[in-house]
Design an enzyme around this catalytic site. Sequence first.
Site, mmCIF file in Angstrom:
data_model
loop_
_atom_site.group_PDB
_atom_site.id
_atom_site.type_symbol
_atom_site.label_atom_id
_atom_site.label_comp_id
_atom_site.label_asym_id
_atom_site.label_seq_id
_atom_site.Cartn_x
_atom_site.Cartn_y
_atom_site.Cartn_z
ATOM 1 N N GLY A 47 -4.918 63.355 85.191
ATOM 2 C CA GLY A 47 -5.560 62.156 84.678
ATOM 3 C C GLY A 47 -6.415 61.493 85.737
ATOM 4 O O GLY A 47 -6.295 61.778 86.930
ATOM 5 N N GLN A 52 -10.809 54.422 89.778
ATOM 6 C CA GLN A 52 -10.628 55.357 90.901
ATOM 7 C C GLN A 52 -11.953 55.885 91.446
ATOM 8 O O GLN A 52 -11.994 56.483 92.513
ATOM 9 C CB GLN A 52 -9.741 56.534 90.479
ATOM 10 C CG GLN A 52 -8.302 56.106 90.221
ATOM 11 C CD GLN A 52 -7.435 57.281 89.834
ATOM 12 O OE1 GLN A 52 -7.432 57.699 88.696
ATOM 13 N NE2 GLN A 52 -6.706 57.829 90.797
ATOM 14 N N CYS A 97 -1.002 60.209 93.336
ATOM 15 C CA CYS A 97 -2.227 59.602 92.844
ATOM 16 C C CYS A 97 -3.410 60.069 93.690
ATOM 17 O O CYS A 97 -3.308 60.136 94.908
ATOM 18 C CB CYS A 97 -2.090 58.075 92.933
ATOM 19 S SG CYS A 97 -3.521 57.185 92.328
ATOM 20 N N LEU A 98 -4.512 60.367 93.015
ATOM 21 C CA LEU A 98 -5.718 60.786 93.738
ATOM 22 C C LEU A 98 -6.172 59.708 94.719
ATOM 23 O O LEU A 98 -6.808 60.008 95.728
ATOM 24 C CB LEU A 98 -6.856 61.050 92.746
ATOM 25 C CG LEU A 98 -6.668 62.194 91.748
ATOM 26 C CD1 LEU A 98 -7.779 62.158 90.711
ATOM 27 C CD2 LEU A 98 -6.623 63.529 92.460
ATOM 28 N N HIS A 139 0.418 55.677 83.825
ATOM 29 C CA HIS A 139 -0.160 55.689 85.179
ATOM 30 C C HIS A 139 -1.640 55.264 85.119
ATOM 31 O O HIS A 139 -2.091 54.450 85.924
ATOM 32 C CB HIS A 139 -0.010 57.096 85.774
ATOM 33 C CG HIS A 139 -0.540 57.251 87.170
ATOM 34 N ND1 HIS A 139 0.276 57.498 88.262
ATOM 35 C CD2 HIS A 139 -1.798 57.206 87.664
ATOM 36 C CE1 HIS A 139 -0.472 57.583 89.350
ATOM 37 N NE2 HIS A 139 -1.742 57.417 89.022
ATOM 38 N N GLU A 140 -2.363 55.806 84.123
ATOM 39 C CA GLU A 140 -3.801 55.497 84.028
ATOM 40 C C GLU A 140 -4.040 54.054 83.600
ATOM 41 O O GLU A 140 -4.922 53.379 84.138
ATOM 42 C CB GLU A 140 -4.497 56.448 83.053
ATOM 43 C CG GLU A 140 -4.465 57.920 83.467
ATOM 44 C CD GLU A 140 -4.807 58.171 84.920
ATOM 45 O OE1 GLU A 140 -5.504 57.351 85.541
ATOM 46 O OE2 GLU A 140 -4.346 59.188 85.449
ATOM 47 N N HIS A 143 -3.898 51.740 86.350
ATOM 48 C CA HIS A 143 -5.149 51.659 87.134
ATOM 49 C C HIS A 143 -6.107 50.644 86.514
ATOM 50 O O HIS A 143 -6.768 49.887 87.229
ATOM 51 C CB HIS A 143 -5.846 53.024 87.177
ATOM 52 C CG HIS A 143 -5.308 53.952 88.236
ATOM 53 N ND1 HIS A 143 -5.285 53.627 89.567
ATOM 54 C CD2 HIS A 143 -4.792 55.212 88.148
ATOM 55 C CE1 HIS A 143 -4.772 54.645 90.261
ATOM 56 N NE2 HIS A 143 -4.462 55.616 89.430
HETATM 57 ZN ZN LIG Z 1 -3.586 57.374 90.067
#
Ligand SMILES: [Zn+2]
Lengths: 168, 170
Positions: A47, A52, A97-98, A139-140, A143
């Site tokens: 995702g 991000q 997480c990225l 999670h998204e 963000h």
């Molecule tokens: Zn993340």
Amino acid sequence: MAVLEIIHYPDDRLKQASDTVTLFDQSLKDFLVDLEETRLSGPGAVGIAAPQVGVAKRIAIVDLTELKKPVDNHGHLLMINPEITQWQGMEKGREGCLSVPDFTGNVIRAEKITIRFQNSEAQWAEFETRGYEARAIQHEIDHLDGMLFLDRLVSRRADLFQRKVYKK
Amino acid sequence: MKKWSLLTLVGADQTAIVAAVTRVLAEADCELGETSMMRMGGSFAMMLRVRHENQDLAALLKDVCDRLSLHLHIDDDVDSSNAAIEPDVNITVYGADRSGIVAEVTSKLADAGLNIIDLETALAGTKDKPIYIMTIEGQARQGVDALTKAAESISDGVELNIIPIQTLRA
Ligand SMILES: [Zn+2]
């Protein structure tokens, strides 16, 4: 088409709530293509959310169709203005997480959620999902609300068990 | 040239040990990496990875160790990579306490490919019927199925749960 730059904490933009999307135009579609390309460039990312890449809009992608260990899913999800309308149960799971390289930690999420969101044509969809897909969506959406999984870390001792594969 | 050292400090538990030790390190510009600190019995145990300019850490920490009666052990040049190994399996074990439970479980699981990343055990239950509880995070190098199979041969009376960890990246 372009791979966008992923921003990393402590960049402040990751801690800000994003704005509702009101304009469903071609530039939105172009952005979705870029965001997806960016997700695919990240190692094994299921995702990604617009903040991000430094874009404060309520847009996220979740895709669990390509996992090595398959899980139930609703296909490739392009979510605009997603909202969770119901939560049920709790489950502990490990997340990375990225935007937070080189760290994974345990996070408690709702086990089952009802989600509604718009597609790029502004049409609403709504369904119930659970487990890994529900975790990815939560999670998204975090963000989009300026939250990171770091805000929800729990100790290893806080054991809420997941599905067991083996019980002696 | 900076280098990494691993410090182990153990002493009777008392207020503000962590603050006292980490303040000395901070004032000497030592950087902290991974650390693990916990109360064990009446003692407090600290393990800290420290990055520093080749300083004499024993001399640096002598005062605080004397004052708090801490034993200090230093290992130099530990693996300088910061990459954490990711666990892919979580195992919990419990049962009536008896000698050899940890040895039996860990040796059978090791034979089935378990690489332990983190293991914690505790003693609980009542005085006359103590129970032993163990939680493990590790890597199933031969897969979770191999661990499940190995678990079959673990003695009766030991409860074992094996839960795969599927880390979400998003
Ligand atoms: Zn993340």
